[in-house]
Scaffold this active site. Structure first.
Site, PDB file in Angstrom:
ATOM      1  N   HIS A 163       0.949  -1.349  -0.102  1.00  0.00           N
ATOM      2  CA  HIS A 163      -0.002   0.023  -0.060  1.00  0.00           C
ATOM      3  C   HIS A 163       1.034   1.427  -0.008  1.00  0.00           C
ATOM      4  O   HIS A 163       1.898   1.192   0.583  1.00  0.00           O
ATOM      5  CB  HIS A 163      -1.035   0.010   1.292  1.00  0.00           C
ATOM      6  CG  HIS A 163      -0.485   0.069   2.542  1.00  0.00           C
ATOM      7  ND1 HIS A 163      -0.248   1.326   3.136  1.00  0.00           N
ATOM      8  CD2 HIS A 163       0.115  -0.793   3.550  1.00  0.00           C
ATOM      9  CE1 HIS A 163       0.320   1.267   4.347  1.00  0.00           C
ATOM     10  NE2 HIS A 163       0.315  -0.080   4.534  1.00  0.00           N
ATOM     11  N   GLU A 189      -5.539   1.560   2.103  1.00  0.00           N
ATOM     12  CA  GLU A 189      -5.098   0.461   2.962  1.00  0.00           C
ATOM     13  C   GLU A 189      -5.551   0.526   4.472  1.00  0.00           C
ATOM     14  O   GLU A 189      -6.102  -0.180   5.066  1.00  0.00           O
ATOM     15  CB  GLU A 189      -3.908  -0.117   2.733  1.00  0.00           C
ATOM     16  CG  GLU A 189      -3.603  -1.612   3.532  1.00  0.00           C
ATOM     17  CD  GLU A 189      -2.918  -1.525   4.830  1.00  0.00           C
ATOM     18  OE1 GLU A 189      -3.072  -2.694   5.484  1.00  0.00           O
ATOM     19  OE2 GLU A 189      -2.528  -0.392   5.307  1.00  0.00           O
ATOM     20  N   ASP A 239       4.563  -4.947   2.919  1.00  0.00           N
ATOM     21  CA  ASP A 239       3.891  -4.059   3.874  1.00  0.00           C
ATOM     22  C   ASP A 239       4.828  -4.103   5.057  1.00  0.00           C
ATOM     23  O   ASP A 239       4.866  -4.785   5.868  1.00  0.00           O
ATOM     24  CB  ASP A 239       2.422  -4.305   4.299  1.00  0.00           C
ATOM     25  CG  ASP A 239       1.925  -2.997   5.100  1.00  0.00           C
ATOM     26  OD1 ASP A 239       2.600  -2.439   5.315  1.00  0.00           O
ATOM     27  OD2 ASP A 239       0.910  -3.148   5.406  1.00  0.00           O
TER      28      ASP A 239
HETATM   29  N1  BES Z   1       1.602  -2.371   8.239  1.00  0.00           N
HETATM   30  C1  BES Z   1       0.302  -2.374   8.735  1.00  0.00           C
HETATM   31  C2  BES Z   1       0.046  -4.090   9.002  1.00  0.00           C
HETATM   32  C3  BES Z   1       0.923  -4.379  10.305  1.00  0.00           C
HETATM   33  C4  BES Z   1       1.127  -3.553  11.252  1.00  0.00           C
HETATM   34  C5  BES Z   1       1.325  -5.760  10.405  1.00  0.00           C
HETATM   35  C6  BES Z   1       2.037  -4.078  12.311  1.00  0.00           C
HETATM   36  C7  BES Z   1       2.037  -6.402  11.300  1.00  0.00           C
HETATM   37  C8  BES Z   1       2.379  -5.469  12.241  1.00  0.00           C
HETATM   38  C9  BES Z   1      -1.056  -1.926   8.005  1.00  0.00           C
HETATM   39  O1  BES Z   1      -0.631  -0.838   7.373  1.00  0.00           O
HETATM   40  C10 BES Z   1      -2.061  -1.704   8.857  1.00  0.00           C
HETATM   41  O2  BES Z   1      -1.812  -0.975   9.775  1.00  0.00           O
HETATM   42  N2  BES Z   1      -3.041  -2.562   9.003  1.00  0.00           N
HETATM   43  C11 BES Z   1      -3.992  -2.102   9.636  1.00  0.00           C
HETATM   44  C12 BES Z   1      -5.426  -2.859   9.346  1.00  0.00           C
HETATM   45  C13 BES Z   1      -6.235  -2.016   8.256  1.00  0.00           C
HETATM   46  C14 BES Z   1      -7.075  -3.119   7.686  1.00  0.00           C
HETATM   47  C15 BES Z   1      -6.854  -1.066   8.748  1.00  0.00           C
HETATM   48  C16 BES Z   1      -3.877  -2.798  11.242  1.00  0.00           C
HETATM   49  O3  BES Z   1      -2.990  -3.550  11.448  1.00  0.00           O
HETATM   50  O4  BES Z   1      -4.580  -2.076  11.924  1.00  0.00           O
HETATM   51 ZN    ZN Z   2      -0.568   0.779   8.761  1.00  0.00          ZN
END
Ligand code: BES
Ligand code: ZN
Length: 385
Positions: A196, A251, A279
């Site tokens: 993203h 994302e 990511d």
């Molecule tokens: N890069 C993160 C995902 C992540 C963070 C994976 C820390 C492992 C450890 C991603 O951009 C993110 O923030 N995802 C959100 C979910 C999204 C569906 C709103 C999250 O993890 O809260």
């Molecule tokens: Zn994030």
């Protein structure tokens, strides 16, 4: 204490917009009062979608990260339901990965050494210089255009490459979708590398001026993808299958961009043989290892990627779980395609400064990122043939 601060600051954002809004629809920041109160259909990855106000969904993510969990969710509002649409008959394009031999040793030996940490650094530094890359902001749009321009500059002499902006109806930031046409009999089959492009500051999501450099999350992923593309072009690589490079919009607010794209591919019955998601690739939170997420991913493609890592990258790896639909691989997985998510750290050792003004390049190690770029290049080269 930290948790309380976040709750309070999120509350303060809401309070300030409530206090100063003269009329209910007036936009104070990125979201109007009305938008924050609007009910969204949120699936936290367990398939049990629930209606809740947008403000609540966004807070879920912020609170989960504070407690060291990944609080991912799919925002399904207005999404076409595609779960009942069958993929192409699976046997027509599903690769048998278990016994698949490595065939690109000669090409990769040369090309892996061309991947360049300084280029990774430069892309992250350019992207982190935008105040934010939020899906609703002007800089969210200009940063997406910047990414598209980088791809265009690299591909300027390749007539088999197209760089497209994938427009989304509900918000301004486009996704970037780059296609390198296959030249062989399997040109209708597609290999995807993606991550993203948007960023967020979860304690100030209502404010237009929020600082969300998103250096690790996820300028590093975009830089990784761009560098893989650069080396494929510079080595004049001609794939048999079609290769696609994607940076997804929106994302951080429920995998919105990648869901639209993956669902569209499914509806158009596109034969995607594999998707690798980058990511966060630059923070060395659990030693210099690559961590494969085992939920919302394909076990076969994950195992194949571990083999790629052993063969070509020779870095350590382990496995962990996000526990939620934490990134865009989950959108492809949900659409029925095979996806893999190599991550920079374990969940316990993850970068605690993401989603804040402190997600800065100074905390990153580009030799760590390089492992991911190597894996990405090996993934694209091997699966393309
Ligand atoms: N890069 C993160 C995902 C992540 C963070 C994976 C820390 C492992 C450890 C991603 O951009 C993110 O923030 N995802 C959100 C979910 C999204 C569906 C709103 C999250 O993890 O809260
Ligand atoms: Zn994030």
């Amino acid at each position: 204490m930290k948790k309380i601060t976040i709750v309070m600051s999120a509350f303060a954002v809401l309070l300030s917009t409530t206090t100063f809004a003269h009329n209910q629809d007036e936009v104070q920041g990125f979201f109007s009062q009305k938008e924050l109160a609007e009910k969204h259909l949120i699936d936290r990855g367990d398939g049990k979608a629930k209606w809740m106000p947008l403000s609540e969904a966004l807070h879920l993510g912020a609170l989960a990260h504070e407690s060291g969990r990944c609080g991912g969710f799919f925002d399904l509002t207005g999404m076409k339901k595609v779960s009942s649409v069958p993929l192409m008959p699976v046997e027509t394009f599903r690769l048998s990965l278990g016994d698949r031999p490595m065939t690109q040793q000669v090409y990769l030996q040369e090309s892996l050494s061309i991947l360049d940490t300084q280029r990774l650094f430069k892309t992250v530094s350019d992207l982190a210089a935008y105040r934010n890359r939020f899906y609703k902001s002007e800089t969210g749009v200009s940063s997406a255009n910047f990414i598209a321009d980088q791809f265009r500059a690299i591909a300027k002499n390749r007539s088999d490459v197209t760089v497209d902006l994938f427009a989304h109806k509900k918000w301004a930031q486009p996704s970037v979708v780059v296609t390198m046409k296959g030249t062989g009999p399997q040109a209708n089959e597609i290999v995807v590398i993606g991550g993203h492009e948007d960023s967020i500051n979860q304690s100030a999501f209502g404010s237009k001026n929020m600082d969300a450099p998103g250096a690790d999350d996820n300028a590093t992923g975009v830089a990784t993808i761009l560098e893989v593309f650069r080396v494929l072009v510079d080595t004049n690589f001609k794939p048999n299958r079609t290769l696609m490079f994607m940076t997804y919009a929106a994302e951080e607010v429920g995998l919105l961009g990648s869901q639209e794209i993956a669902n569209q591919f499914k509806l158009e019955k596109k034969s995607v043989v594999g998707v690798v998601q980058f990511d966060m690739t630059g923070f060395m939170g659990a030693g210099d290892q690559v961590v494969f997420m085992t939920d919302f991913t394909s076990p076969e493609l994950t195992q194949f990627s571990q083999k790629l890592l052993d063969t070509y990258v020779k870095a350590k790896w382990s496995t962990d779980k996000c526990g939620y639909a934490c990134s865009d691989h989950a959108s492809w997985n949900k659409a029925g395609y095979m996806a893999v998510m190599p991550f920079e750290a374990t969940m316990g050792g993850d970068n605690k400064d993401i989603h804040s003004s402190r997600d800065l390049i100074s905390k990153l190690d580009f030799n760590h990122s390089l492992h991911f770029a190597k894996l990405g290049l090996a993934f694209m080269a091997e699966l393309s043939q």
